[in-house]
Design a protein around this motif. Structure first.
Motif, mmCIF file in Angstrom:
data_model
loop_
_atom_site.group_PDB
_atom_site.id
_atom_site.type_symbol
_atom_site.label_atom_id
_atom_site.label_comp_id
_atom_site.label_asym_id
_atom_site.label_seq_id
_atom_site.Cartn_x
_atom_site.Cartn_y
_atom_site.Cartn_z
ATOM 1 N N HIS A 227 0.826 -1.220 0.000
ATOM 2 C CA HIS A 227 0.000 0.000 0.000
ATOM 3 C C HIS A 227 0.856 1.265 0.000
ATOM 4 N N GLY B 277 4.649 -0.130 3.717
ATOM 5 C CA GLY B 277 3.815 -0.218 2.513
ATOM 6 C C GLY B 277 4.563 0.151 1.250
ATOM 7 N N GLU C 24 -5.057 0.786 3.355
ATOM 8 C CA GLU C 24 -4.639 -0.341 4.201
ATOM 9 C C GLU C 24 -4.655 0.085 5.657
HETATM 10 ZN ZN LIG Z 1 1.857 -1.507 6.059
#
Ligand SMILES: [Zn+2]
Length: 414
Positions: A85, A97, A130
């Protein structure tokens, strides 16, 4: 077939990382890219540009999940998905992410340059929200068909009007989000590279974590009810102190529930009426239990509610427990774990270990529809969700190469 000896292009990955880290950069070295904010939209536009520049198809689904796709020659082939993400928590770190998304894109570039015709399509995906600025794991829940009905967001009178407005601003129509659902039959697997966000790899001087499962968690609102009265004149035996019962509960819960892989946290408390000279009438707690084993998690919940009742009784109060959220524990695929370990072997990485993730990730949702796994790299001192979050660049590169080599194995190039 022998496994091609491919590696990521370190300079290209670094250049991407430096460019992305500038989007939503904070003065203290972190990033602020809350899902669907201007900074997040800017990061998504940047990522779409990179996908396009590399010559891949830009795919943007109805839940705002953004991907680059490298097609193989077989149009009916399944798709192997790699990703993570681009959004962050408020004042978060620049690795969480981001390294998973950028490494996924870099893998696609390397595969394209190698000229290999893989037996699968490859997709590098960034999932929407997320971190849960609006709704945790929003994109991966939508993609796996696990998003709760959206009617409350669609209604004009909804208290979640701001969420609806943010979705519209990002070009996501709430009524269409369910269309992001994919058929599991078309997905070959999912693999995510991520920082550990804990200190086990860092403390153990271990290079790579092979994730075996993602912890399940439940959230409860627990409210103790006592009676307000004068703090000075009420005799000890007559006091019905809701906060005293609540604090006894918190202290004992930490001692008795945080055993055998279980984690307990009380992260929020509201006391009413909240005056220095009034015995608290009500203490409302938001608590969380985490456990990698779903059966043990439900046992923990039972023990926690019983403990709350015991503590209430001890202090002449009553208690109510309201279940707020349940995120089931997820098991990662043995095939994926083996692929990651074989990748480590091929790269001469001897220091790797299997471990459970105590943080939630998109892989948790993906594992419900396809063989999934995660690769962890060390987080400096275990710090994350903080601008000080840091991973050594050599560890990022090593993780990206493990992702690349594991993807080749998951794709069946052996
Ligand atoms: Zn993460």
């Amino acid at each position: 077939m022998p496994i091609p000896d491919l590696r990521v292009n370190t300079d290209r990955l670094r250049a991407d990382f430096d460019e992305l880290s500038e989007i939503g950069a904070t003065p203290n070295g972190g990033v602020n890219r809350l899902a669907l904010s201007n900074e997040d939209l800017q990061a998504r536009a940047w990522f779409a540009g990179k996908i396009d520049e590399a010559g891949f198809l830009v795919h943007d689904d109805e839940a705002g999940n953004l991907s680059g796709v490298l097609y193989c020659s077989n149009p009916t082939a399944k798709t192997l998905m790699l990703g993570s993400h681009l959004d962050s928590v408020p004042n978060g770190g620049k690795y969480d992410g981001a390294i998973g998304v950028l490494s996924a894109l870099e893998c696609l570039r390397v595969f394209k340059e190698s000229g290999l015709d893989l037996p699968v399509h490859l997709e590098a995906i960034s999932f929407t929200d997320e971190e849960g600025c609006w709704q945790g794991l929003f994109g991966s829940k939508a993609l796996t068909g696990r998003l709760a009905p959206f009617s409350n967001v669609e209604k004009e009178s909804s208290e979640r009007a701001a969420f609806r407005a943010a979705l519209y601003r990002a070009g996501i129509r709430p009524a269409d989000v369910h269309r992001a659902k994919r058929s599991p039959n078309m997905i070959a697997g999912y693999l995510e590279l991520h920082i550990e966000q804990g200190a086990r790899l860092f403390k153990g001087n271990t290079s790579i974590g092979v994730v075996t499962g993602i912890v399940g968690r439940t959230t409860y609102q627990i409210t103790f009810f006592g009676e307000a009265s004068h703090s000075g004149t009420t005799a000890p035996e007559d006091r019905r102190d809701a906060l005293l019962a609540a604090s006894t509960f918190i202290s004992e819960a930490h001692q008795t529930l945080a055993v055998d892989g279980g984690i307990f946290n009380c992260g929020n408390i509201k006391v009413m009426p909240g005056a220095f000279n009034v015995i608290p009438e009500r203490a409302m707690l938001i608590v969380e239990c985490r456990h990698p084993d779903e059966r043990r998690l439900s046992q923990m919940e039972g023990e926690m509610v019983r403990l709350a009742q015991d503590c209430a009784l001890k202090h002449n109060t009553t208690v109510s427990a309201r279940h707020v959220l349940h995120m089931p524990a997820a098991k990662m695929s043995e095939m994926v774990m083996t692929s990651v370990e074989q990748a480590c072997q091929s790269l001469n990485i001897t220091s790797h270990t299997r471990l459970v993730s105590y943080a939630g990730h998109d892989a948790q949702m993906m594992s419900s529809i396809t063989p999934s796994g995660m690769i962890f790299i060390p987080s400096y001192q275990g710090i994350s969700h903080n601008p000080k979050e840091h991973s050594e660049w050599s560890d990022v590169v090593q993780g990206a190469n493990v992702l690349l080599q594991a993807a080749l194995r998951m794709a069946g190039i052996c």
